[in-house]
Design an enzyme around this catalytic site. Structure first.
Site, PDB file in Angstrom:
ATOM      1  N   TRP A  56       0.818  -1.224   0.000  1.00  0.00           N
ATOM      2  CA  TRP A  56       0.000   0.000   0.000  1.00  0.00           C
ATOM      3  C   TRP A  56       0.843   1.263   0.000  1.00  0.00           C
ATOM      4  O   TRP A  56       0.327   2.353  -0.196  1.00  0.00           O
ATOM      5  CB  TRP A  56      -0.906   0.022   1.239  1.00  0.00           C
ATOM      6  CG  TRP A  56      -2.065  -0.921   1.176  1.00  0.00           C
ATOM      7  CD1 TRP A  56      -2.205  -2.038   0.378  1.00  0.00           C
ATOM      8  CD2 TRP A  56      -3.269  -0.835   1.942  1.00  0.00           C
ATOM      9  NE1 TRP A  56      -3.402  -2.639   0.619  1.00  0.00           N
ATOM     10  CE2 TRP A  56      -4.077  -1.929   1.573  1.00  0.00           C
ATOM     11  CE3 TRP A  56      -3.732   0.046   2.916  1.00  0.00           C
ATOM     12  CZ2 TRP A  56      -5.342  -2.149   2.150  1.00  0.00           C
ATOM     13  CZ3 TRP A  56      -4.974  -0.178   3.492  1.00  0.00           C
ATOM     14  CH2 TRP A  56      -5.772  -1.266   3.095  1.00  0.00           C
ATOM     15  N   HIS A 109      12.887  -2.332  -0.487  1.00  0.00           N
ATOM     16  CA  HIS A 109      12.115  -1.762  -1.603  1.00  0.00           C
ATOM     17  C   HIS A 109      12.921  -0.624  -2.233  1.00  0.00           C
ATOM     18  O   HIS A 109      13.637   0.103  -1.529  1.00  0.00           O
ATOM     19  CB  HIS A 109      10.766  -1.242  -1.095  1.00  0.00           C
ATOM     20  CG  HIS A 109       9.858  -0.853  -2.221  1.00  0.00           C
ATOM     21  ND1 HIS A 109       9.961   0.352  -2.861  1.00  0.00           N
ATOM     22  CD2 HIS A 109       8.879  -1.535  -2.849  1.00  0.00           C
ATOM     23  CE1 HIS A 109       9.056   0.400  -3.839  1.00  0.00           C
ATOM     24  NE2 HIS A 109       8.386  -0.733  -3.848  1.00  0.00           N
ATOM     25  N   GLU A 160      11.847  -6.116  -8.975  1.00  0.00           N
ATOM     26  CA  GLU A 160      11.136  -4.884  -9.314  1.00  0.00           C
ATOM     27  C   GLU A 160      12.074  -3.947 -10.063  1.00  0.00           C
ATOM     28  O   GLU A 160      12.835  -3.194  -9.440  1.00  0.00           O
ATOM     29  CB  GLU A 160      10.632  -4.189  -8.040  1.00  0.00           C
ATOM     30  CG  GLU A 160       9.673  -5.034  -7.228  1.00  0.00           C
ATOM     31  CD  GLU A 160       8.712  -4.178  -6.421  1.00  0.00           C
ATOM     32  OE1 GLU A 160       7.510  -4.353  -6.594  1.00  0.00           O
ATOM     33  OE2 GLU A 160       9.180  -3.325  -5.642  1.00  0.00           O
ATOM     34  N   GLY A 167       5.552   2.259 -10.470  1.00  0.00           N
ATOM     35  CA  GLY A 167       4.706   3.447 -10.444  1.00  0.00           C
ATOM     36  C   GLY A 167       4.752   4.260 -11.723  1.00  0.00           C
ATOM     37  O   GLY A 167       4.275   5.387 -11.753  1.00  0.00           O
ATOM     38  N   SER A 199       4.222  -1.825 -11.893  1.00  0.00           N
ATOM     39  CA  SER A 199       3.102  -1.546 -12.805  1.00  0.00           C
ATOM     40  C   SER A 199       2.325  -2.791 -13.226  1.00  0.00           C
ATOM     41  O   SER A 199       1.853  -2.871 -14.360  1.00  0.00           O
ATOM     42  CB  SER A 199       3.599  -0.758 -14.028  1.00  0.00           C
ATOM     43  OG  SER A 199       4.126   0.501 -13.632  1.00  0.00           O
ATOM     44  N   GLY A 215       1.717  -2.465  -6.269  1.00  0.00           N
ATOM     45  CA  GLY A 215       1.589  -1.169  -5.606  1.00  0.00           C
ATOM     46  C   GLY A 215       0.229  -0.548  -5.887  1.00  0.00           C
ATOM     47  O   GLY A 215      -0.779  -0.896  -5.278  1.00  0.00           O
ATOM     48  N   GLY A 216       0.191   0.356  -6.847  1.00  0.00           N
ATOM     49  CA  GLY A 216      -1.024   1.129  -7.125  1.00  0.00           C
ATOM     50  C   GLY A 216      -2.290   0.294  -7.259  1.00  0.00           C
ATOM     51  O   GLY A 216      -3.338   0.647  -6.695  1.00  0.00           O
TER      52      GLY A 216
HETATM   53  P1  PGA Z   1       3.454  -0.265  -8.673  1.00  0.00           P
HETATM   54  O1  PGA Z   1       4.422  -0.499  -7.404  1.00  0.00           O
HETATM   55  O2  PGA Z   1       2.644  -1.545  -8.845  1.00  0.00           O
HETATM   56  O3  PGA Z   1       2.599   0.895  -8.290  1.00  0.00           O
HETATM   57  O4  PGA Z   1       4.326  -0.005  -9.844  1.00  0.00           O
HETATM   58  C1  PGA Z   1       5.043  -1.733  -7.189  1.00  0.00           C
HETATM   59  C2  PGA Z   1       5.922  -1.653  -5.973  1.00  0.00           C
HETATM   60  O5  PGA Z   1       6.543  -0.606  -5.747  1.00  0.00           O
HETATM   61  O6  PGA Z   1       6.032  -2.626  -5.196  1.00  0.00           O
END
Ligand code: PGA
Length: 248
Positions: A10, A95, A167, A173, A208, A229-230
């Protein structure tokens, strides 16, 4: 491969109302999705509330960070034992936002990884390259160094039961998702690297991931799920990503 895993990160979003609604909805929906393990990682202040909301369900709880130290005069820090005490199963370490915005280098990340294990938490170790590193052909070298920092501090077996999240920093993001082939190539590299040490970790892709690209990523043989994430902030989107991870 073990059961696929989808984890919602989150980040610094949410409030009590969202915990009640979103965690409640995901906890309820998890029952019908036994083929995939699902976890959510809300911010620290909401962990206890989330633990109460998901109690009795298959949904698991994680945190986004932890202290290196077990306890002591460390104002503002939160220990692994505290996270375990309030019901966390997982904790994200390393992260890219922690690495780039809060100065966490691989040596510190390795110490956090060790602190997570000591607190009986399952670390979700994030690794990934910057765009310039990818363009310079350095992706594997960067990822190997991030993994090696943990292996050197915690031992060759440290990643055996861990979760590794690949990642690519340029995909977080940004809406620029790695192609399934790009993800698979790095996941295979990670798996080979750590299986040489006898480990078979769960390897997630993050960056993403959305309902419309999840299935293609999760279909890759070395992609065991996702760190989201989002799209983890909207119940329908998160659950449709969980569905895409269900074994077919
Ligand atoms: P995102 O973030 O899905 O918004 O790109 C992933 C993350 O940072 O773990």
């Amino acid at each position: 491969m073990s059961r696929p895993l989808v984890v919602g990160n989150w980040k610094m979003f949410g409030d009590r109302q969202m915990v009640a609604g979103l965690v409640g909805a995901v906890a309820e929906a998890a029952a019908a999705r036994a083929g995939v393990a699902i976890a959510v990682c809300p911010p620290f202040p909401y962990l206890s509330q989330a633990a109460a909301v998901l109690q009795g369900s298959a949904l698991r709880l994680g945190a986004q960070n932890l202290a290196v130290e077990a306890s002591g005069a460390y104002t503002g820090e939160v220990s692994g034992a505290m996270l375990r005490d309030v019901g966390c199963h997982y904790v994200i370490v390393g992260h890219s936002e922690r690495r780039s915005l809060f100065g966490e280098d691989s040596a510190l990340v390795a110490r956090k990884f060790r602190a997570a294990l000591a607190a009986d938490l399952t670390p979700i170790l994030c690794v990934g390259e910057q765009l310039a590193e990818r363009e310079a052909g350095d992706t594997e070298r960067v990822i190997a160094a991030q993994l090696d920092a943990v292996l050197e501090l915690c031992g060759e077996q440290a990643l055996a039961g861990a979760v590794i999240a690949y990642e690519p920093v340029w995909a977080i993001g940004t809406g620029k998702v790695a192609t399934p082939e790009q993800a698979q190539a790095v996941h295979r590299f990670i798996r080979q690297r750590v299986s040489a040490a006898g480990s078979t970790p769960t390897i997630l892709y993050g960056g993403s991931v959305k309902p419309d690209n999840a299935a293609g990523l999760f279909a890759q043989p070395d992609v065991d799920g996702g760190l989201i994430g989002g799209a983890s902030l909207v119940a329908d989107q998160f659950l449709s990503i969980c569905d895409a991870a269900l074994p077919r």
